[in-house]
Design a protein around this motif. Structure first.
Motif, PDB file in Angstrom:
ATOM      1  N   PRO A   1      35.210  54.073  60.634  1.00  0.00           N
ATOM      2  CA  PRO A   1      36.262  52.671  60.480  1.00  0.00           C
ATOM      3  C   PRO A   1      37.603  53.097  61.304  1.00  0.00           C
ATOM      4  O   PRO A   1      38.629  53.876  61.677  1.00  0.00           O
ATOM      5  N   GLY A   2      38.025  52.151  62.638  1.00  0.00           N
ATOM      6  CA  GLY A   2      39.079  51.810  62.328  1.00  0.00           C
ATOM      7  C   GLY A   2      39.197  52.703  64.468  1.00  0.00           C
ATOM      8  O   GLY A   2      40.044  52.557  65.284  1.00  0.00           O
ATOM      9  N   SER A   3      38.084  53.629  64.681  1.00  0.00           N
ATOM     10  CA  SER A   3      38.066  54.204  65.683  1.00  0.00           C
ATOM     11  C   SER A   3      37.565  53.366  66.863  1.00  0.00           C
ATOM     12  O   SER A   3      38.201  54.220  68.189  1.00  0.00           O
ATOM     13  N   ARG A   4      37.024  52.261  66.997  1.00  0.00           N
ATOM     14  CA  ARG A   4      36.762  51.613  68.055  1.00  0.00           C
ATOM     15  C   ARG A   4      37.201  50.117  67.956  1.00  0.00           C
ATOM     16  O   ARG A   4      37.193  50.170  67.015  1.00  0.00           O
ATOM     17  N   PRO A   5      37.180  48.850  68.865  1.00  0.00           N
ATOM     18  CA  PRO A   5      37.959  48.424  68.676  1.00  0.00           C
ATOM     19  C   PRO A   5      36.964  46.863  67.588  1.00  0.00           C
ATOM     20  O   PRO A   5      35.683  47.449  68.319  1.00  0.00           O
ATOM     21  N   LEU A   6      37.348  46.107  67.018  1.00  0.00           N
ATOM     22  CA  LEU A   6      36.742  45.450  65.935  1.00  0.00           C
ATOM     23  C   LEU A   6      36.147  44.319  67.446  1.00  0.00           C
ATOM     24  O   LEU A   6      36.942  42.924  67.569  1.00  0.00           O
TER      25      LEU A   6
ATOM     26  N   VAL B   1      27.461  42.938  66.970  1.00  0.00           N
ATOM     27  CA  VAL B   1      29.077  42.287  66.605  1.00  0.00           C
ATOM     28  C   VAL B   1      29.868  43.096  65.483  1.00  0.00           C
ATOM     29  O   VAL B   1      28.706  42.708  64.594  1.00  0.00           O
ATOM     30  N   ASP B   2      30.766  42.769  65.029  1.00  0.00           N
ATOM     31  CA  ASP B   2      31.450  42.991  63.872  1.00  0.00           C
ATOM     32  C   ASP B   2      31.761  41.879  62.601  1.00  0.00           C
ATOM     33  O   ASP B   2      31.122  42.035  61.177  1.00  0.00           O
ATOM     34  N   ALA B   3      31.777  40.305  63.675  1.00  0.00           N
ATOM     35  CA  ALA B   3      32.522  39.542  62.888  1.00  0.00           C
ATOM     36  C   ALA B   3      31.296  38.773  63.634  1.00  0.00           C
ATOM     37  O   ALA B   3      31.791  38.474  65.076  1.00  0.00           O
ATOM     38  N   SER B   4      30.954  37.279  63.029  1.00  0.00           N
ATOM     39  CA  SER B   4      30.786  35.888  63.351  1.00  0.00           C
ATOM     40  C   SER B   4      31.074  34.716  63.290  1.00  0.00           C
ATOM     41  O   SER B   4      31.634  34.871  62.096  1.00  0.00           O
ATOM     42  N   PHE B   5      31.727  34.190  63.223  1.00  0.00           N
ATOM     43  CA  PHE B   5      32.603  32.297  63.104  1.00  0.00           C
ATOM     44  C   PHE B   5      31.150  31.479  62.836  1.00  0.00           C
ATOM     45  O   PHE B   5      30.680  31.296  64.418  1.00  0.00           O
ATOM     46  N   ARG B   6      30.568  31.138  62.265  1.00  0.00           N
ATOM     47  CA  ARG B   6      29.645  29.776  61.856  1.00  0.00           C
ATOM     48  C   ARG B   6      29.814  29.060  61.287  1.00  0.00           C
ATOM     49  O   ARG B   6      29.906  29.916  59.693  1.00  0.00           O
ATOM     50  N   ALA B   7      28.999  28.319  61.287  1.00  0.00           N
ATOM     51  CA  ALA B   7      28.337  27.197  60.264  1.00  0.00           C
ATOM     52  C   ALA B   7      27.496  27.446  59.387  1.00  0.00           C
ATOM     53  O   ALA B   7      26.338  27.137  59.965  1.00  0.00           O
ATOM     54  N   LEU B   8      27.037  28.993  58.424  1.00  0.00           N
ATOM     55  CA  LEU B   8      25.862  28.983  58.531  1.00  0.00           C
ATOM     56  C   LEU B   8      25.338  28.603  56.810  1.00  0.00           C
ATOM     57  O   LEU B   8      25.746  28.844  56.013  1.00  0.00           O
ATOM     58  N   PRO B   9      23.761  27.984  57.091  1.00  0.00           N
ATOM     59  CA  PRO B   9      23.130  27.524  55.694  1.00  0.00           C
ATOM     60  C   PRO B   9      23.351  28.478  54.258  1.00  0.00           C
ATOM     61  O   PRO B   9      22.840  29.922  54.637  1.00  0.00           O
ATOM     62  N   ALA B  10      23.134  27.935  53.370  1.00  0.00           N
ATOM     63  CA  ALA B  10      24.316  29.567  52.331  1.00  0.00           C
ATOM     64  C   ALA B  10      22.354  30.125  52.534  1.00  0.00           C
ATOM     65  O   ALA B  10      21.876  31.181  52.006  1.00  0.00           O
ATOM     66  N   ASP B  11      21.580  28.938  52.965  1.00  0.00           N
ATOM     67  CA  ASP B  11      20.357  29.694  52.412  1.00  0.00           C
ATOM     68  C   ASP B  11      20.250  30.338  53.481  1.00  0.00           C
ATOM     69  O   ASP B  11      18.062  31.188  53.701  1.00  0.00           O
TER      70      ASP B  11
ATOM     71  N   ILE C   1      25.270  40.629  54.301  1.00  0.00           N
ATOM     72  CA  ILE C   1      26.117  39.774  54.946  1.00  0.00           C
ATOM     73  C   ILE C   1      27.165  39.310  53.881  1.00  0.00           C
ATOM     74  O   ILE C   1      26.602  38.538  53.550  1.00  0.00           O
ATOM     75  N   SER C   2      28.602  39.009  53.899  1.00  0.00           N
ATOM     76  CA  SER C   2      29.254  38.893  53.513  1.00  0.00           C
ATOM     77  C   SER C   2      29.528  37.762  53.800  1.00  0.00           C
ATOM     78  O   SER C   2      29.785  37.671  55.060  1.00  0.00           O
TER      79      SER C   2
ATOM     80  N   LEU D   1      33.081  32.959  58.430  1.00  0.00           N
ATOM     81  CA  LEU D   1      33.331  34.196  58.769  1.00  0.00           C
ATOM     82  C   LEU D   1      32.275  35.028  58.104  1.00  0.00           C
ATOM     83  O   LEU D   1      31.941  35.516  57.369  1.00  0.00           O
ATOM     84  N   LEU D   2      31.100  35.391  58.921  1.00  0.00           N
ATOM     85  CA  LEU D   2      30.014  36.431  58.554  1.00  0.00           C
ATOM     86  C   LEU D   2      30.720  37.599  58.602  1.00  0.00           C
ATOM     87  O   LEU D   2      31.001  37.916  60.114  1.00  0.00           O
ATOM     88  N   PHE D   3      30.219  38.146  58.277  1.00  0.00           N
ATOM     89  CA  PHE D   3      30.610  39.597  58.600  1.00  0.00           C
ATOM     90  C   PHE D   3      30.011  40.751  57.429  1.00  0.00           C
ATOM     91  O   PHE D   3      29.336  40.454  56.275  1.00  0.00           O
ATOM     92  N   ARG D   4      29.577  42.167  58.048  1.00  0.00           N
ATOM     93  CA  ARG D   4      28.660  43.073  56.700  1.00  0.00           C
ATOM     94  C   ARG D   4      29.375  43.957  56.080  1.00  0.00           C
ATOM     95  O   ARG D   4      30.697  43.776  55.342  1.00  0.00           O
ATOM     96  N   SER D   5      28.899  43.238  54.567  1.00  0.00           N
ATOM     97  CA  SER D   5      29.208  43.828  53.415  1.00  0.00           C
ATOM     98  C   SER D   5      29.282  45.264  53.276  1.00  0.00           C
ATOM     99  O   SER D   5      29.106  45.801  53.838  1.00  0.00           O
ATOM    100  N   GLY D   6      30.947  45.118  52.900  1.00  0.00           N
ATOM    101  CA  GLY D   6      31.319  46.661  52.628  1.00  0.00           C
ATOM    102  C   GLY D   6      32.095  47.150  54.045  1.00  0.00           C
ATOM    103  O   GLY D   6      32.213  48.305  54.086  1.00  0.00           O
TER     104      GLY D   6
END
Length: 309
Positions: free
Chosen positions: A84-89, A138-148, A154-155, A272-277
């Protein structure tokens, strides 16, 4: 081949003492002996010669030593590459003109030198973007994702609501309005070129149309934002919708008008979608920045009920 056994062999070869190697590695002398013995059994060779003053590499050990050091160096490089932190986000902002890109840019401006890459997965829908995050493209994405549709692992965090504004030319009937309600738009043609079936923004505009009885279409070819601005300036009936934080430029002679919507205020919810943890420090800083700088949410917000929170 056991990497820890190789590491132990290199430590003993360097210090000449089993106890010194044990202290360096934080293990017992017995564990050092077991690792060396296991490595010698695997290779079918004696790697260390015991002497009254300690241990030194045998002939086979001298041959193995430079290779072992290269293996350990390669392992260290591999670990460093994903630490973590060793490469660009890498953050997917969807489109460089709209609110997520502007928010990430302001974050970068507030922290010059931050190791960050803003990318666009504009050909992907929300579910595909979530999969790209899950797979590490990618590490994160801005999306309007349906909850289901939020996959396991993914968090989500709704960090950026973009209130919609009506954009019209000077001849449009609503051009002189300081504010408008969604009901005021009924009967007017709202053109949002480039809407692709199956995308989250197509679902958003469909929900908006059905809720307020609006006529929103994407008919005709999309020649780019500049062509859209030209069409609005030349038309007395055409309108489009943009986010309040979206950055669009047009010639001063176009005299286009941005009219805020209220009662209720439709907002496009950028989640914002990102990997849990995920412990990437720039991701943590970005989330904290967005929480602390986001505008106050209007009291009369409207969003589709399927949006993830």
């Amino acid at each position: 081949m056991d990497v820890e056994a190789l590491r132990t062999f290199v430590a003993v070869a360097g210090s000449g003492q089993f106890q010194a190697a044990a202290d360096e590695l934080g293990i017992s002398q017995q564990a050092v002996s077991k690792r060396i013995a296991a490595l010698e059994r695997q290779l079918g060779a004696t790697l260390l010669v015991r002497t009254p003053r300690g241990s030194r590499p045998s002939t086979d050990g001298q041959v193995l030593l430079p290779h072992a050091k290269r293996v350990l160096a390669a392992v260290e490089q591999a670990e460093q590459a994903v630490r973590p932190g060793s490469r660009p986000l890498r953050v997917d902002v969807l489109n460089r003109r709209i609110s997520p890109a502007q928010a990430v840019y302001r974050f970068y401006r507030s922290r010059p030198g931050t190791d960050l890459d803003a990318v666009t997965l504009s050909e992907e829908n929300a579910a595909q973007a979530a999969q790209a995050v899950l797979e590490g493209s990618v590490d994160a994405s801005f999306r309007a994702l349906p909850a289901d549709q939020v996959p396991a692992g993914i968090s989500t965090e709704r960090l950026l609501d973009a209130p919609l504004e009506l954009l019209v030319g000077p001849g449009h009937p609503l051009a002189g309005a300081h504010r408008a309600t969604p009901a005021d738009l009924a009967g007017h043609r709202i053109w949002v070129p480039g809407i692709r079936p199956g995308t989250e923004w197509a679902a958003f505009y469909q929900a908006l149309s059905e809720t307020f009885g609006l006529s929103i279409d994407a008919l005709g070819p999309h020649f780019g934002d500049e062509a859209l601005m030209d069409a609005l300036a030349d038309s007395a009936s055409l309108a489009t919708l943009v986010g309040s934080g979206d950055r669009y430029l047009w010639p001063q002679a176009h005299d286009l008008r941005r009219i805020p919507l209220h009662d209720p205020t439709p907002v496009y919810p950028h989640v914002l979608l990102f990997r849990s943890g995920d412990r990437h420090p720039v991701l943590t800083a970005l989330r904290e920045h967005l929480r602390s700088t986001r505008p106050r949410t209007p009291h009369d917000v409207w969003v589709p009920d399927w949006v993830a929170r």
